[in-house]
Scaffold this motif. Structure first.
Motif, PDB file in Angstrom:
ATOM      1  N   SER A  23       0.829  -1.210   0.000  1.00 22.89           N
ATOM      2  CA  SER A  23       0.000   0.000   0.000  1.00 22.89           C
ATOM      3  C   SER A  23       0.862   1.258   0.000  1.00 22.89           C
ATOM      4  CB  SER A  23      -0.924   0.016   1.218  1.00 22.89           C
ATOM      5  OG  SER A  23      -1.847  -1.037   1.147  1.00 22.89           O
ATOM      6  N   MET A  24       1.918   1.253   0.818  1.00 26.59           N
ATOM      7  CA  MET A  24       2.806   2.410   0.865  1.00 26.59           C
ATOM      8  C   MET A  24       3.529   2.603  -0.459  1.00 26.59           C
ATOM      9  SD  MET A  24       4.357   2.033   4.711  1.00 26.59           S
ATOM     10  CE  MET A  24       5.609   3.249   4.432  1.00 26.59           C
ATOM     11  N   THR A  25       3.933   1.505  -1.080  1.00 25.08           N
ATOM     12  CA  THR A  25       4.607   1.578  -2.372  1.00 25.08           C
ATOM     13  C   THR A  25       3.666   2.128  -3.439  1.00 25.08           C
ATOM     14  OG1 THR A  25       6.010  -0.283  -1.766  1.00 25.08           O
ATOM     15  CG2 THR A  25       5.856   0.236  -4.108  1.00 25.08           C
ATOM     16  N   ALA A  26       2.427   1.664  -3.419  1.00 21.92           N
ATOM     17  CA  ALA A  26       1.433   2.152  -4.385  1.00 21.92           C
ATOM     18  C   ALA A  26       1.158   3.638  -4.173  1.00 21.92           C
ATOM     19  CB  ALA A  26       0.145   1.348  -4.258  1.00 21.92           C
ATOM     20  N   PHE A  27       1.049   4.049  -2.912  1.00 20.68           N
ATOM     21  CA  PHE A  27       0.803   5.459  -2.610  1.00 20.68           C
ATOM     22  C   PHE A  27       1.974   6.316  -3.080  1.00 20.68           C
ATOM     23  CE2 PHE A  27       1.191   9.107   0.271  1.00 20.68           C
ATOM     24  CZ  PHE A  27      -0.005   9.749  -0.012  1.00 20.68           C
ATOM     25  N   THR A  28       3.197   5.862  -2.827  1.00 23.26           N
ATOM     26  CA  THR A  28       4.384   6.602  -3.250  1.00 23.26           C
ATOM     27  C   THR A  28       4.426   6.728  -4.769  1.00 23.26           C
ATOM     28  OG1 THR A  28       5.600   5.814  -1.314  1.00 23.26           O
ATOM     29  CG2 THR A  28       6.909   6.641  -3.156  1.00 23.26           C
ATOM     30  N   SER A  29       4.100   5.659  -5.470  1.00 24.72           N
ATOM     31  CA  SER A  29       4.068   5.704  -6.938  1.00 24.72           C
ATOM     32  C   SER A  29       3.021   6.688  -7.431  1.00 24.72           C
ATOM     33  CB  SER A  29       3.783   4.315  -7.500  1.00 24.72           C
ATOM     34  OG  SER A  29       4.816   3.435  -7.177  1.00 24.72           O
ATOM     35  N   LEU A  30       1.869   6.697  -6.781  1.00 22.20           N
ATOM     36  CA  LEU A  30       0.799   7.619  -7.153  1.00 22.20           C
ATOM     37  C   LEU A  30       1.229   9.067  -6.949  1.00 22.20           C
ATOM     38  CD1 LEU A  30      -2.183   7.915  -8.037  1.00 22.20           C
ATOM     39  CD2 LEU A  30      -2.769   7.853  -5.614  1.00 22.20           C
ATOM     40  N   VAL A  31       1.857   9.356  -5.820  1.00 22.45           N
ATOM     41  CA  VAL A  31       2.322  10.720  -5.539  1.00 22.45           C
ATOM     42  C   VAL A  31       3.395  11.137  -6.530  1.00 22.45           C
ATOM     43  CG1 VAL A  31       3.550  12.153  -3.848  1.00 22.45           C
ATOM     44  CG2 VAL A  31       1.676  10.663  -3.105  1.00 22.45           C
ATOM     45  N   GLN A  32       4.310  10.223  -6.862  1.00 18.54           N
ATOM     46  CA  GLN A  32       5.347  10.552  -7.842  1.00 18.54           C
ATOM     47  C   GLN A  32       4.748  10.845  -9.210  1.00 18.54           C
ATOM     48  OE1 GLN A  32       7.931   7.147  -7.500  1.00 18.54           O
ATOM     49  NE2 GLN A  32       9.284   8.189  -6.067  1.00 18.54           N
ATOM     50  N   ALA A  33       3.756  10.065  -9.610  1.00 17.59           N
ATOM     51  CA  ALA A  33       3.104  10.296 -10.902  1.00 17.59           C
ATOM     52  C   ALA A  33       2.367  11.632 -10.899  1.00 17.59           C
ATOM     53  CB  ALA A  33       2.130   9.157 -11.210  1.00 17.59           C
ATOM     54  N   PHE A  34       1.689  11.924  -9.805  1.00 13.02           N
ATOM     55  CA  PHE A  34       0.971  13.199  -9.689  1.00 13.02           C
ATOM     56  C   PHE A  34       1.946  14.370  -9.738  1.00 13.02           C
ATOM     57  CE2 PHE A  34      -0.795  16.594  -6.998  1.00 13.02           C
ATOM     58  CZ  PHE A  34      -1.934  16.888  -7.727  1.00 13.02           C
ATOM     59  N   THR A  35       3.035  14.256  -9.002  1.00 15.10           N
ATOM     60  CA  THR A  35       4.042  15.320  -8.983  1.00 15.10           C
ATOM     61  C   THR A  35       4.659  15.521 -10.363  1.00 15.10           C
ATOM     62  OG1 THR A  35       4.535  14.767  -6.693  1.00 15.10           O
ATOM     63  CG2 THR A  35       6.172  16.073  -7.846  1.00 15.10           C
ATOM     64  N   ALA A  36       4.945  14.439 -11.062  1.00  9.66           N
ATOM     65  CA  ALA A  36       5.508  14.548 -12.407  1.00  9.66           C
ATOM     66  C   ALA A  36       4.514  15.219 -13.346  1.00  9.66           C
ATOM     67  CB  ALA A  36       5.877  13.166 -12.931  1.00  9.66           C
ATOM     68  N   GLY A  37       3.231  14.883 -13.211  1.00  7.17           N
ATOM     69  CA  GLY A  37       2.211  15.511 -14.047  1.00  7.17           C
ATOM     70  C   GLY A  37       2.099  17.004 -13.787  1.00  7.17           C
ATOM     71  N   VAL A  38       2.131  17.395 -12.520  1.00  4.41           N
ATOM     72  CA  VAL A  38       2.060  18.821 -12.174  1.00  4.41           C
ATOM     73  C   VAL A  38       3.298  19.550 -12.683  1.00  4.41           C
ATOM     74  CG1 VAL A  38       2.079  20.468 -10.244  1.00  4.41           C
ATOM     75  CG2 VAL A  38       0.551  18.483 -10.182  1.00  4.41           C
ATOM     76  N   ALA A  39       4.468  18.955 -12.491  1.00  2.00           N
ATOM     77  CA  ALA A  39       5.707  19.590 -12.962  1.00  2.00           C
ATOM     78  C   ALA A  39       5.699  19.751 -14.474  1.00  2.00           C
ATOM     79  CB  ALA A  39       6.912  18.766 -12.519  1.00  2.00           C
ATOM     80  N   THR A  40       5.188  18.747 -15.170  1.00  6.90           N
ATOM     81  CA  THR A  40       5.126  18.821 -16.629  1.00  6.90           C
ATOM     82  C   THR A  40       4.164  19.914 -17.078  1.00  6.90           C
ATOM     83  OG1 THR A  40       5.634  16.476 -16.833  1.00  6.90           O
ATOM     84  CG2 THR A  40       4.595  17.523 -18.727  1.00  6.90           C
ATOM     85  N   SER A  41       3.036  20.009 -16.408  1.00  5.14           N
ATOM     86  CA  SER A  41       2.047  21.019 -16.815  1.00  5.14           C
ATOM     87  C   SER A  41       2.508  22.432 -16.497  1.00  5.14           C
ATOM     88  CB  SER A  41       0.693  20.740 -16.150  1.00  5.14           C
ATOM     89  OG  SER A  41       0.756  20.975 -14.764  1.00  5.14           O
ATOM     90  N   HIS A  42       3.342  22.598 -15.474  1.00  3.30           N
ATOM     91  CA  HIS A  42       3.811  23.934 -15.097  1.00  3.30           C
ATOM     92  C   HIS A  42       5.127  24.304 -15.782  1.00  3.30           C
ATOM     93  CE1 HIS A  42       0.872  25.087 -12.065  1.00  3.30           C
ATOM     94  NE2 HIS A  42       0.857  23.812 -11.709  1.00  3.30           N
TER      95      HIS A  42
END
Length: 51
Positions: A23-42
């Motif tokens: 669960s922690m690994t999945a959450f970390t992957s989700l946060v990393q993907a979200f952060t990468a998406g935000v960084a890409t959009s900005h």
């Protein structure tokens, strides 16, 4: 030499630990993907505010 045998309670703890780790690994992957998406959009904005 003693042989360590797992008890049912120990098996449940081991199974729960593995589940929590997944669960922690999945959450970390989700946060990393979200952060990468935000960084890409900005674009450069993300780098400027982080500095």
């Amino acid at each position: 030499m003693r042989c360590h045998q797992l008890t049912p309670a120990t098996d449940r703890v081991d199974a729960a630990s593995a589940s929590v780790l997944r669960s922690m690994t999945a959450f970390t992957s989700l946060v990393q993907a979200f952060t990468a998406g935000v960084a890409t959009s900005h674009g450069n904005e993300a780098r400027v505010t982080a500095a």
